[in-house]
Write a protein that holds these residues in place. Sequence first.
Motif, short mmCIF file in Angstrom:
data_model
loop_
_atom_site.label_atom_id
_atom_site.label_comp_id
_atom_site.label_asym_id
_atom_site.label_seq_id
_atom_site.Cartn_x
_atom_site.Cartn_y
_atom_site.Cartn_z
N PRO A 119 1.05 -1.16 0.18
CA PRO A 119 -0.08 0.07 -0.05
C PRO A 119 1.04 1.47 0.04
N PHE A 120 0.30 2.27 -0.65
CA PHE A 120 1.13 3.38 -0.65
C PHE A 120 0.60 4.88 -0.80
N GLN A 121 1.16 5.81 -0.32
CA GLN A 121 0.73 7.12 -0.40
C GLN A 121 1.35 8.07 -1.27
N LEU A 122 0.63 8.93 -2.11
CA LEU A 122 1.21 9.81 -3.02
C LEU A 122 1.67 11.10 -2.20
N THR A 137 -6.07 21.70 -9.91
CA THR A 137 -6.04 20.66 -10.97
C THR A 137 -5.43 19.75 -10.74
N ILE A 138 -4.25 19.64 -10.10
CA ILE A 138 -3.58 18.25 -9.72
C ILE A 138 -4.44 17.47 -8.86
N LYS A 139 -5.08 17.95 -8.09
CA LYS A 139 -5.89 17.27 -7.00
C LYS A 139 -7.02 16.31 -7.88
N LYS A 140 -7.38 16.94 -8.74
CA LYS A 140 -8.35 16.21 -9.78
C LYS A 140 -7.74 15.00 -10.52
N ILE A 141 -6.30 15.13 -10.56
CA ILE A 141 -5.71 13.86 -11.21
C ILE A 141 -5.42 12.83 -10.41
N PHE A 142 -4.96 13.41 -9.01
CA PHE A 142 -4.53 12.49 -7.85
C PHE A 142 -5.19 12.77 -6.61
N PRO A 143 -6.66 12.29 -6.66
CA PRO A 143 -7.47 12.90 -5.50
C PRO A 143 -7.16 12.50 -4.14
N LYS A 144 -6.19 11.06 -4.08
CA LYS A 144 -6.05 11.00 -2.96
C LYS A 144 -4.35 11.36 -2.41
N SER A 145 -3.89 12.27 -3.21
CA SER A 145 -2.65 12.79 -2.93
C SER A 145 -2.55 13.54 -1.83
N ILE A 146 -1.35 13.90 -1.15
CA ILE A 146 -1.37 14.84 -0.21
C ILE A 146 -0.27 15.92 -0.38
N PHE A 147 -0.53 17.16 -0.38
CA PHE A 147 0.50 18.15 -0.55
C PHE A 147 1.22 18.48 0.60
N VAL A 148 2.40 18.75 0.42
CA VAL A 148 3.27 18.87 1.63
C VAL A 148 4.51 20.06 1.28
N SER A 149 4.81 20.56 2.10
CA SER A 149 5.95 21.59 2.18
C SER A 149 6.79 21.21 3.42
N THR A 150 7.99 21.01 3.07
CA THR A 150 8.96 20.55 4.15
C THR A 150 9.52 21.69 4.97
N LYS A 151 8.80 22.93 4.46
CA LYS A 151 9.24 24.44 5.28
C LYS A 151 7.84 24.63 5.96
N ASP A 152 6.88 23.88 6.05
CA ASP A 152 5.62 24.20 6.62
C ASP A 152 5.19 23.03 7.57
N ARG A 153 5.52 23.32 9.02
CA ARG A 153 5.29 22.22 9.84
C ARG A 153 3.95 21.74 10.03
N SER A 154 2.85 22.57 9.68
CA SER A 154 1.70 22.12 9.79
C SER A 154 1.14 21.11 8.63
N SER A 155 1.84 21.26 7.68
CA SER A 155 1.63 20.36 6.40
C SER A 155 2.39 19.02 6.86
N ILE A 156 3.43 18.90 7.40
CA ILE A 156 3.96 17.80 7.76
C ILE A 156 3.22 17.15 8.94
N LEU A 157 2.67 17.87 10.03
CA LEU A 157 1.76 17.26 10.98
C LEU A 157 0.49 16.77 10.24
N ASN A 158 0.10 17.23 9.41
CA ASN A 158 -1.14 16.47 8.68
C ASN A 158 -0.51 15.18 7.73
N LEU A 159 0.45 15.33 7.35
CA LEU A 159 1.01 14.11 6.71
C LEU A 159 1.08 12.72 7.60
N LYS A 160 1.77 13.17 8.71
CA LYS A 160 2.08 12.51 9.74
C LYS A 160 0.59 11.84 10.47
#
Length: 395
Positions: A119-122, A137-160
């Motif tokens: 199993p994997f996560q994009l 636009t990208i989300k329509k192509i990859f609806p289950k993907s997760i946007f991340v910025s390593t400069k944004d701690r909140s996005s990393i916490l969401n990824l976790k």
Amino acid sequence: MKNTPNSNRLHIGIFGKTNSGKSSLLNAITEQEISIVSDIEGTTTDSVTKAMEFLPFGPVLFIDTAGLEDNTPLGRLRVKKSLEELKRTDFALLVMDATKIDMAFYKDQEIQFKKYNIPFQLILNKSELLTDEVKSTIKKIFPKSIFVSTKDRSSILNLKNEILKEIQKEQEEPKLLGDLVPYNGKVVMVVPVDSEAPKGRLILPQVQVIRECLDHGIKSYVVRDTELESALEDIKDIDLVVTDSQAFKNVDKILNNRAKLTSFSILFARQKGDLEDLVRGVKKLKALNHGDKILIAETCTHNTSHEDIGRVKIPKLVRNYCGKEIEFDFMGGKDFPEDLSKYSLVIHCGACMINKKLMQSRIDESMGSNVPITNYGLVIAEVTGILDKSLEIFK
């Protein structure tokens, strides 16, 4: 001794192209500088691992791999090493530079993950460089993907949090003996002390079985084979005796059917792979011919001695049992041949140093090549004539 062995951790592999931000992502998730980060492509040459407690799930092992599309001679070796990591990966993070979407690359990796049933996560990295419109636009192509910025701690916490949701779906690794012996039951472990025994400590299989007994409220007793007879007089109503495989014959003689008997290696054969396949594999011993070649595979590396089980004792036992001139090849650590066709049998160690995913991959590779596979404990049980007895506890 205070840490969970890596073999008991869920393995999370991080895969992607060079410079997609895999190493930065690992550093952000662990909040440590684990991997070297650079704008130069191909900075990560060998896999980097980091064990951590991924609460509330528990112990995991992150594996940061080299990029997957380097076509230089050295790069192709790196890619090969990265793809080898798939064999031990329980869950994968596919990292893609969100500013450089490559659908063909995504499809290729999706096929690889399906091949190994992972199993994997994009993860779409560097999202700080995108406008909201582009993200939509990208989300329509990859609806289950997760946007991340390593400069944004909140996005990393969401990824976790998202990773936690996914890995909590993974099944718990099978038990060693917690489902075989009842609560408050009694297990005697026989641990011979010879030149192969590490000075001042127990080896990993013994430690793990003791810990499992503690976890399940099973009373455990540890003795040498030389004290087993007196232990049997002290302890009544024993549910199971677990011995080092090398002492099988002597322990069976001392027990004289007073308790069920198996080995550490056979317990791990059931936990780490398919016991039925490994039992079928040991039957190949009776059909070996002169000149047949056997692969001895073990997952740890150590100095060998005249008492080494894999390189000395197993070959001697097999030759004596078969009465044939058998050839042996030896491999240790992560090494395992791509081509198994020249072998008539694979004899694997107990696999205490690797996770279930990698051991099952090796079983699948062997079976797919029509090469039987078994393990040390089953071989010793077979040649000493107590295989059926050593399997009674599992019936």
